[in-house]
Write a protein that holds these residues in place. Structure first.
Motif, PDB file in Angstrom:
ATOM      1  N   ARG A   1      21.117  21.208 102.145  1.00 16.20           N
ATOM      2  CA  ARG A   1      20.919  19.841 102.629  1.00 16.20           C
ATOM      3  C   ARG A   1      21.773  18.835 101.863  1.00 16.20           C
ATOM      4  O   ARG A   1      22.356  17.927 102.445  1.00 16.20           O
ATOM      5  CB  ARG A   1      19.436  19.469 102.525  1.00 16.20           C
ATOM      6  N   ARG A   2      21.899  18.989 100.568  1.00 13.30           N
ATOM      7  CA  ARG A   2      22.668  18.046  99.756  1.00 13.30           C
ATOM      8  C   ARG A   2      24.160  18.101 100.115  1.00 13.30           C
ATOM      9  O   ARG A   2      24.813  17.075 100.258  1.00 13.30           O
ATOM     10  CB  ARG A   2      22.459  18.367  98.276  1.00 13.30           C
ATOM     11  N   THR A   3      24.685  19.304 100.272  1.00 10.39           N
ATOM     12  CA  THR A   3      26.084  19.470 100.655  1.00 10.39           C
ATOM     13  C   THR A   3      26.328  18.905 102.051  1.00 10.39           C
ATOM     14  O   THR A   3      27.322  18.215 102.289  1.00 10.39           O
ATOM     15  CB  THR A   3      26.485  20.962 100.626  1.00 10.39           C
ATOM     16  N   LEU A   4      25.408  19.178 102.968  1.00  5.23           N
ATOM     17  CA  LEU A   4      25.551  18.673 104.337  1.00  5.23           C
ATOM     18  C   LEU A   4      25.512  17.152 104.369  1.00  5.23           C
ATOM     19  O   LEU A   4      26.266  16.526 105.117  1.00  5.23           O
ATOM     20  CB  LEU A   4      24.462  19.256 105.236  1.00  5.23           C
ATOM     21  N   ALA A   5      24.653  16.554 103.557  1.00  7.00           N
ATOM     22  CA  ALA A   5      24.571  15.093 103.512  1.00  7.00           C
ATOM     23  C   ALA A   5      25.885  14.501 103.009  1.00  7.00           C
ATOM     24  O   ALA A   5      26.383  13.504 103.550  1.00  7.00           O
ATOM     25  CB  ALA A   5      23.416  14.656 102.626  1.00  7.00           C
ATOM     26  N   ARG A   6      26.477  15.123 102.001  1.00  8.33           N
ATOM     27  CA  ARG A   6      27.750  14.643 101.465  1.00  8.33           C
ATOM     28  C   ARG A   6      28.840  14.721 102.536  1.00  8.33           C
ATOM     29  O   ARG A   6      29.605  13.782 102.742  1.00  8.33           O
ATOM     30  CB  ARG A   6      28.140  15.470 100.237  1.00  8.33           C
ATOM     31  N   GLU A   7      28.884  15.853 103.255  1.00  6.63           N
ATOM     32  CA  GLU A   7      29.898  16.029 104.286  1.00  6.63           C
ATOM     33  C   GLU A   7      29.656  15.120 105.484  1.00  6.63           C
ATOM     34  O   GLU A   7      30.595  14.654 106.116  1.00  6.63           O
ATOM     35  CB  GLU A   7      29.952  17.502 104.720  1.00  6.63           C
ATOM     36  N   ALA A   8      28.399  14.844 105.808  1.00  9.04           N
ATOM     37  CA  ALA A   8      28.071  13.919 106.903  1.00  9.04           C
ATOM     38  C   ALA A   8      28.554  12.512 106.572  1.00  9.04           C
ATOM     39  O   ALA A   8      29.053  11.800 107.438  1.00  9.04           O
ATOM     40  CB  ALA A   8      26.569  13.935 107.179  1.00  9.04           C
ATOM     41  N   ARG A   9      28.409  12.105 105.311  1.00  8.73           N
ATOM     42  CA  ARG A   9      28.908  10.800 104.899  1.00  8.73           C
ATOM     43  C   ARG A   9      30.427  10.712 105.063  1.00  8.73           C
ATOM     44  O   ARG A   9      30.965   9.679 105.440  1.00  8.73           O
ATOM     45  CB  ARG A   9      28.521  10.504 103.444  1.00  8.73           C
ATOM     46  N   LYS A  10      31.119  11.820 104.803  1.00  8.02           N
ATOM     47  CA  LYS A  10      32.576  11.843 104.967  1.00  8.02           C
ATOM     48  C   LYS A  10      32.950  11.682 106.454  1.00  8.02           C
ATOM     49  O   LYS A  10      33.949  11.039 106.770  1.00  8.02           O
ATOM     50  CB  LYS A  10      33.157  13.148 104.446  1.00  8.02           C
ATOM     51  N   LEU A  11      32.145  12.258 107.347  1.00  8.65           N
ATOM     52  CA  LEU A  11      32.409  12.124 108.775  1.00  8.65           C
ATOM     53  C   LEU A  11      32.303  10.680 109.231  1.00  8.65           C
ATOM     54  O   LEU A  11      33.090  10.221 110.057  1.00  8.65           O
ATOM     55  CB  LEU A  11      31.433  12.975 109.591  1.00  8.65           C
TER      56      LEU A  11
END
Length: 61
Positions: free
Chosen positions: A49-59
């Motif tokens: 979840r933490r990695t996905l949240a970081r990558e979602a912010r980049k999107l």
């Protein structure tokens, strides 16, 4: 979380399951991206979840 000390909850709240539509929809809504984007992120980066949240912010940025 349960109030009873001997009962344990084995759900992984730090993971997002691509197989569970409600988890994908919730994560997508939370980060203002599409469910398809969430599934793509999971395929590319795993389900942490933490990695996905970081990558979602980049999107979004």
């Amino acid at each position: 979380m349960t109030d009873h000390a001997t009962r344990r909850d084995f759900r992984d709240s730090d993971r997002v399951s691509a197989d569970e539509d409600y988890q994908v929809r919730y994560f997508a809504k939370q980060h203002r991206i599409t469910p398809e984007q969430v599934r793509e992120l999971i395929a590319e980066h795993g389900n942490d979840r933490r990695t996905l949240a970081r990558e979602a912010r980049k999107l979004k940025g």
